[in-house]
Design an enzyme around this catalytic site. Structure first.
Site, PDB file in Angstrom:
ATOM      1  N   CYS A 138      18.013  -5.862  42.446  1.00 20.39           N
ATOM      2  CA  CYS A 138      16.894  -6.208  41.565  1.00 20.39           C
ATOM      3  C   CYS A 138      16.461  -4.991  40.755  1.00 20.39           C
ATOM      4  CB  CYS A 138      15.727  -6.745  42.389  1.00 20.39           C
ATOM      5  SG  CYS A 138      14.323  -7.228  41.377  1.00 20.39           S
ATOM      6  N   CYS A 141      12.738  -4.719  40.127  1.00 19.22           N
ATOM      7  CA  CYS A 141      11.932  -4.255  41.270  1.00 19.22           C
ATOM      8  C   CYS A 141      12.098  -2.749  41.479  1.00 19.22           C
ATOM      9  CB  CYS A 141      12.351  -4.944  42.569  1.00 19.22           C
ATOM     10  SG  CYS A 141      12.741  -6.675  42.441  1.00 19.22           S
ATOM     11  N   ASP A 142      13.322  -2.254  41.339  1.00 16.08           N
ATOM     12  CA  ASP A 142      13.635  -0.896  41.795  1.00 16.08           C
ATOM     13  C   ASP A 142      13.967   0.098  40.681  1.00 16.08           C
ATOM     14  OD1 ASP A 142      13.319  -1.767  44.406  1.00 16.08           O
ATOM     15  OD2 ASP A 142      15.406  -2.363  44.593  1.00 16.08           O
TER      16      ASP A 142
END
Ligand code: NAP
Length: 315
Positions: A138, A141-142
């Site tokens: 992701c 997300c990261d």
């Protein structure tokens, strides 16, 4: 099953992404008492898409915003929502069908399966070991953890190229490693990646190992034409090699393809009476928000007709 609340619904929808929301809207409008369940928070895969540019009516919209609109729309029709529930047992052969979760036993005259798909794994040494320590599925997300670092994205589809472009906001360099010499992504997405000076394509190459100490340090790749093995110095690896269907709990109860996708007819009817499938989980030639939403609409209308024809279907 003792001490669990029992709830009866006309239809229980499993999975709250575009297919599930759309099915919920059509089922509720069709006067079905409708429950919408998901093992996660609602929104499905598009919640992680950065921008969606091909959903009619929105020239561009963030994935999570579109899913919020879908959810609000379903709320307007009184759908009963059950996020973050895990299915412990399911019996689709019974009438009513039984879906048992930790606290509730759902009894359903019909079921619509729209539980989508999850990121496929590379299955190479180091992938599982470094998950969360440099291996991520992701970028949204990261990505911010990779400021001024070097990362590799694996895959040649829309997801890989879009996420690679996104990662260039943070990373100083992004490799895209793809197994063929031709990309699968849409031309417009390809152009954006090809024109991005931080991206370097490594084609005809497959990853064979992820190495590091505490966190990822190297991605080992094999050129399938020359058989040359190269070590890339990277801080992160983002595999975007497609998705596999979330069908574990239905195995054996409905007909699936050899790779697990659910077989349906044009009415989204599965091999089990009163059970429909919609969206990415289905054996379908196109997996997009719009096709998932269309599947959900058809599945819900089929469920409405099924219940009208079988008013005594619950014993
Ligand atoms: P995809 O289109 O299936 O592409 C997967 C890529 O990974 C392909 O390039 C494939 O190579 C490669 N691959 C598969 N298995 C591999 C392995 N074991 N090792 C190395 N490479 C491997 O998946 P996706 O990009 O996640 O897209 C899924 C669906 O969502 C598509 O329909 C896509 O259009 C859609 N999507 C839409 C949007 C949007 O509308 N904004 C964004 C993302 C995705 P080959 O090409 O050689 O098969």
């Amino acid at each position: 099953m003792e001490n669990k609340e029992e709830l009866l619904f006309d239809t229980v929808i499993l999975g709250a992404g575009p297919a599930g929301f759309s099915a919920a809207i059509y089922a509720s409008r069709g006067n079905l008492k409708t429950a919408l369940l998901d093992i996660n928070m609602f929104g499905g895969q598009p919640s992680n898409y950065l921008e969606i540019e091909n959903y009619p009516g929105f020239s561009t919209i963030k994935g999570f915003e579109l899913m919020e609109k879908f959810e609000e729309h379903a709320d307007n029709f009184g759908v009963q929502k059950f996020p973050m529930v895990e299915i412990q047992n399911i019996d689709l052969t019974k009438n009513p069908k039984i879906i048992e979760t930790q606290d509730i036993i759902f009894k359903a005259k019909s079921v619509i399966i729209s539980s989508g798909a999850q990121a496929k794994k590379l299955g190479i040494p180091g992938e599982a070991e470094f998950k969360g320590r440099g291996v991520s599925y992701c970028a949204i997300c990261d990505g911010a953890f990779y400021k001024d670092k070097t990362v590799a994205v694996i895959g040649g589809g829309n997801s890989a190229l879009e996420e690679a472009v996104y990662l260039t906001k943070f990373a100083k360099k992004v490799f895209i490693v793809h197994r063929r010499d031709e990309l699968r992504a849409d031309k417009i997405v390809q152009e954006r990646a090809l024109n991005n000076s931080k991206i370097e394509f490594i084609l005809s190459s497959v990853p064979i190992e992820i190495r590091g100490s505490n966190t990822v340090e190297k991605l080992v790749i094999n050129n399938i034409n020359t058989k040359e093995i190269t070590e890339l110095d990277v801080d992160g690896v983002f595999p975007y090699i497609g998705f596999s269907p979330n069908t574990n709990c239905f195995n054996g109860q409905i007909k699936q393809t050899s790779d697990g996708f659910i077989e349906t007819d044009i009415n989204m009817q599965t091999s089990q009476e009163g059970v429909y499938a919609a969206g990415d989980i289905r054996n379908t030639p196109l997996r997009q928000v719009i096709t998932a939403a269309a599947d959900g609409a058809i599945a819900a209308c089929s469920a409405v007709k099924y219940i009208q024809k079988n008013p005594l279907s619950v014993v």
